[in-house]
Enzyme design. Structure first.
Site, PDB file in Angstrom:
ATOM      1  N   ASP A 188      -3.027   3.419   7.854  1.00 47.90           N
ATOM      2  CA  ASP A 188      -3.317   2.022   8.180  1.00 47.90           C
ATOM      3  C   ASP A 188      -4.428   1.519   7.267  1.00 47.90           C
ATOM      4  O   ASP A 188      -5.343   2.269   6.907  1.00 47.90           O
ATOM      5  CB  ASP A 188      -3.750   1.881   9.638  1.00 47.90           C
ATOM      6  CG  ASP A 188      -2.597   2.102  10.616  1.00 47.90           C
ATOM      7  OD1 ASP A 188      -1.450   1.810  10.245  1.00 47.90           O
ATOM      8  OD2 ASP A 188      -2.860   2.543  11.743  1.00 47.90           O
TER       9      ASP A 188
ATOM     10  N   ASP B 130       3.899  -1.965  10.388  1.00 51.94           N
ATOM     11  CA  ASP B 130       3.586  -2.537  11.704  1.00 51.94           C
ATOM     12  C   ASP B 130       3.788  -4.052  11.693  1.00 51.94           C
ATOM     13  O   ASP B 130       4.290  -4.633  12.662  1.00 51.94           O
ATOM     14  CB  ASP B 130       2.137  -2.230  12.103  1.00 51.94           C
ATOM     15  CG  ASP B 130       1.866  -0.750  12.275  1.00 51.94           C
ATOM     16  OD1 ASP B 130       2.795  -0.003  12.610  1.00 51.94           O
ATOM     17  OD2 ASP B 130       0.708  -0.346  12.056  1.00 51.94           O
TER      18      ASP B 130
END
Length: 191
Positions: A151, A169
């Protein structure tokens, strides 16, 4: 006679009206124009996967774990690892979630492929499914390769932080929103 209209008592059988080649070609062209080929939706999912993986590799190469680079007063680039699901759900669950979310992502991908085959002629729905497919596979690749998801996008306000996330995401979230919008618009059109 297969193509004839059944005869009424006292009348002769009439041949069924034949469609012209022009009519058949026009109908086929019209249907082909509306129906998006399955491979186009797969190509879109592949583009999502490629962009997602390229950005993750770039952040992995350019940042050290935990490093942050402030871009805007409410947004930073960072490098963190998430062993859980989207937005750090179950990140501290002890390791079983890696395989659970990998299997879930693969199962969902198979189901989405089936949906795309059946509903590829519904552009908004197929777009939503393609985004979800690309996001799911992008994160499955991370889980299978590294045991976690990379991330790098971090939104915050003062001392409140939204969990870091990535482009996969984002595609999953956008696809889910588009899928809900598509369903709401379909419900609105029904009598």
């Amino acid at each position: 006679m297969k193509d004839a209209t059944p005869a009424q008592p006292g009348t002769a059988a009439r041949p069924a009206p034949a469609s012209s080649p022009k009519t058949d070609a026009a109908t086929a062209a019209s249907q082909a124009g509306r129906r998006q080929p399955f491979w186009r939706w797969l190509l879109l999912a592949a583009v999502v996967i490629l962009i997602d993986q390229a950005t993750k590799l770039w952040f992995e190469a350019e940042f050290t774990y935990g490093q942050r680079l402030n871009i805007l007063p409410f947004f930073d680039f960072t490098l963190v690892y998430n062993p859980g699901a989207a937005f750090s759900f179950l990140a501290d669950a002890g390791g079983w979630q890696r395989w659970f979310f990998t299997l879930l992502g693969l199962g969902a991908s198979g189901f989405i492929l089936w949906l795309l085959r059946r509903h590829g002629d519904e552009p908004r729905f197929a777009l939503a499914m393609s985004l979800i497919l690309g996001g799911a596979i992008g994160n499955v690749i991370d889980r299978m390769s590294y045991g976690h998801v990379i991330d790098f996008l971090l939104f915050h306000w003062n001392n409140a932080y939204f969990p870091a996330f990535n482009l996969a995401d984002s595609a999953l979230t956008l696809g889910a929103i588009l899928m809900i919008l598509d369903e709401l618009l379909k419900l609105r059109r029904r009598p």
